[in-house]
Design a protein around this motif. Structure first.
Motif, PDB file in Angstrom:
ATOM      1  N   TYR A  72      35.093  41.477  45.562  1.00  0.00           N
ATOM      2  CA  TYR A  72      35.589  42.670  46.247  1.00  0.00           C
ATOM      3  C   TYR A  72      34.901  42.834  47.601  1.00  0.00           C
ATOM      4  CZ  TYR A  72      37.721  43.950  41.793  1.00  0.00           C
ATOM      5  OH  TYR A  72      38.486  43.950  40.647  1.00  0.00           O
ATOM      6  N   ARG A 125      34.217  46.243  49.665  1.00  0.00           N
ATOM      7  CA  ARG A 125      34.505  47.373  48.790  1.00  0.00           C
ATOM      8  C   ARG A 125      33.269  47.932  48.093  1.00  0.00           C
ATOM      9  NH1 ARG A 125      39.776  47.651  46.877  1.00  0.00           N
ATOM     10  NH2 ARG A 125      39.088  49.620  45.975  1.00  0.00           N
ATOM     11  N   GLY A 146      43.022  45.639  43.452  1.00  0.00           N
ATOM     12  CA  GLY A 146      41.825  46.448  43.313  1.00  0.00           C
ATOM     13  C   GLY A 146      41.318  46.408  41.888  1.00  0.00           C
TER      14      GLY A 146
END
Length: 509
Positions: free
Chosen positions: A176, A179, A467
């Motif tokens: 990720y 993030r 996500g």
């Protein structure tokens, strides 16, 4: 007719017949709904793939450093490693698109993230002084700033626990990119939780240390985190979970449940805890048949023999398997539950990040710690008399491990835990002077042998296109109480059944 007038008017305007026909068709079909096929969204562009590129061989090993600590991490953090320049050479992948959707709702055990962080939420957040307080027993400090990781090693951990825990965090940053929020945390790699709740009541709550580790219990407030073995345990040749999970799934199919040996199986090191030494006494003997088959694992002998007798995927051959804690919680829990065999859980004191959702008679059969042998015998007798029910319990547990404990969910758990933790910080994380930047490149390029192989095997190859899963809200007081009552009711029912057939002389093995 109106239509004739319309035709004459257009004739005077020198409108050709074919134009007039087209106009008339448009008028006559104006009230119809025309369905235009939707154009499917173009698939997202592939994420950049990662690879390892080591510009120089690993630094030489120091023979004076004990073999039971990670020399690799020591080399990475040494001034001679030049890890900063190595990490700077790794390109930053583009962050996930803001429109990326979560792929699913997170499993129920994610909700305990809220429970674990509640004490600091109730205290108004996490101060720098609280983090510093956790330093007393920590093995390392992790600081993440703008997606880059910095490690300060405070004390060496046993074997490669710290090395592979840090490796896992670096893979999360790769999965990720952009993030994971800025954060500053302390991590303790020792088994036993140490943040005792009764020491941080009232005014002392202002210095409650947020200390991360692999397990907790009902008397402590340590924050539980996935253990190092998910990325491999090189010292005893336990592969990274991604590969081992698949092997265990295939191993389940080798012997059908009904064809398995109708006994309870356990293999491990009994010397690490008194409760395991008591378990050994439940083995079959001339005097007793406790329905248990207990085997001592001699790791020194196994290492010399090339791990020929420690293949976990070949140990799903009994209808029942025993899980018992060692000095604290044991990483063997997920390997045992992954078999379709009904797991007999000797009353545990500790929990890890996912085990708090396990329910008796749904995922396992509880075994009384102070009455192990009789309790195991009763469980096996019950299972052999209710084979379909026992088989279902084993299958439900293995399904949970296979479906809800995938590496995708392990990373998502880490992501949500660290994100919720970072929200509570009341200070801006900064790089400590003693910390060194680390990345996948710097760790793997200093690793050798099985350490390096397991890193390569468990490396995140590209950023995720989606996500993380959607984190569910905290348990309501009613939900939490209902879970507790359900567990207690089932445990009481089993104790009642056992009591009817037990004898007072069986109270100790």
């Amino acid at each position: 007719m109106e239509l004739d007038k319309f035709s004459e008017k257009n004739a005077r305007s020198q409108v050709t017949p074919w134009i007039l026909t087209a106009i008339l068709k448009a008028i006559l079909t104006a009230t119809r709904t025309v369905s235009i096929p939707a154009i499917p969204d173009a698939p997202p562009p592939p994420r950049p793939t990662y690879s390892l590129s080591c510009s120089a061989p690993p630094l030489p090993r120091d023979p004076d450093i004990p073999s039971n600590i990670s020399q690799t991490l020591d080399l990475v953090l040494s001034p001679n490693a030049s890890s900063a320049s190595t990490c700077a050479a790794v390109p930053d992948p583009p962050p996930l698109p803001a429109t990326a959707n979560a792929s699913s709702t997170c499993p129920a055990y994610f909700r305990f993230i809220h429970e674990d962080l509640h004490p600091w939420r109730a205290a108004g957040g996490i101060t720098r002084a609280m983090v510093d307080q956790a330093r007393a027993t920590a093995n390392f400090r992790l600081v993440v700033i703008r997606g880059r990781a910095y490690i300060e090693r405070i004390a060496p951990a046993f074997q490669t626990r710290d090395l592979f825990t840090i490796w896992g965090m670096l893979q999360l940053l790769r999965r990720y990119p952009g993030r994971v929020p800025d954060l500053d945390l302390m991590f303790d790699c020792v088994d036993w939780p140490v943040v005792h709740a009764d020491q941080y009541e009232g005014e002392n709550a202002t210095v409650l240390p947020p200390l991360f580790r692999y397990c907790g219990d009902n008397e402590t407030l340590d924050v539980v985190f996935p253990d190092w073995s998910f990325w491999g345990w090189p010292e005893i040749n336990i592969k990274p979970w991604n590969a081992l999970q698949k092997e265990l799934g295939r191993g389940n199919k080798r012997v059908k449940w009904m064809d398995r040996k109708p006994y309870a199986y356990w293999k491990g090191n009994p010397d690490v805890a008194a409760t395991r030494q008591e378990l050994v006494k439940c083995n079959v003997s001339k005097e007793h048949e406790w329905n248990a088959r207990i085997y001592k694992q001699d790791w020194l002998k196994e290492i010399k023999a090339g791990y020929k007798q420690s293949d976990l995927s070949s140990q799903c051959t009994h209808r029942y398997k025993i899980y018992i804690e060692g000095s604290a919680w044991s990483v063997s829990e997920k390997y045992i539950l992954a078999c379709d065999s009904m797991t007999l859980v000797v009353t545990p004191k500790y929990y890890d990040f996912y085990s708090r959702v396990l329910m008796p008679m749904q995922h396992y059969w509880p075994v009384q710690d102070d009455n192990k042998c009789s309790s195991i015998k009763f469980a096996v007798d019950w299972g052999n008399s209710h084979r379909q029910k026992a088989q279902k319990i084993g299958k439900q547990a293995s399904n949970l491990i296979q479906k809800e404990l995938s590496m995708d969910y392990v990373y998502d758990y880490m992501f949500h835990l660290l994100t919720e933790y970072a929200k509570l910080l009341r200070f801006k994380p900064t790089k400590p002077p003693e910390a060194v930047e680390v990345c996948s490149e710097s760790l793997a390029c200093q690793a050798i042998g099985r350490e390096k192989k397991f890193m390569e095997d468990s490396m995140v190859r590209s950023a995720s296109n989606a996500g993380p899963c959607n984190l569910q809200p905290p348990f309501s007081p009613e939900e939490f109480e209902a879970l507790k009552r359900r567990r207690e009711k089932t445990m009481k029912q089993i104790e009642t059944w056992e009591h009817k057939v037990s004898k007072p002389v069986d109270r100790k093995p």
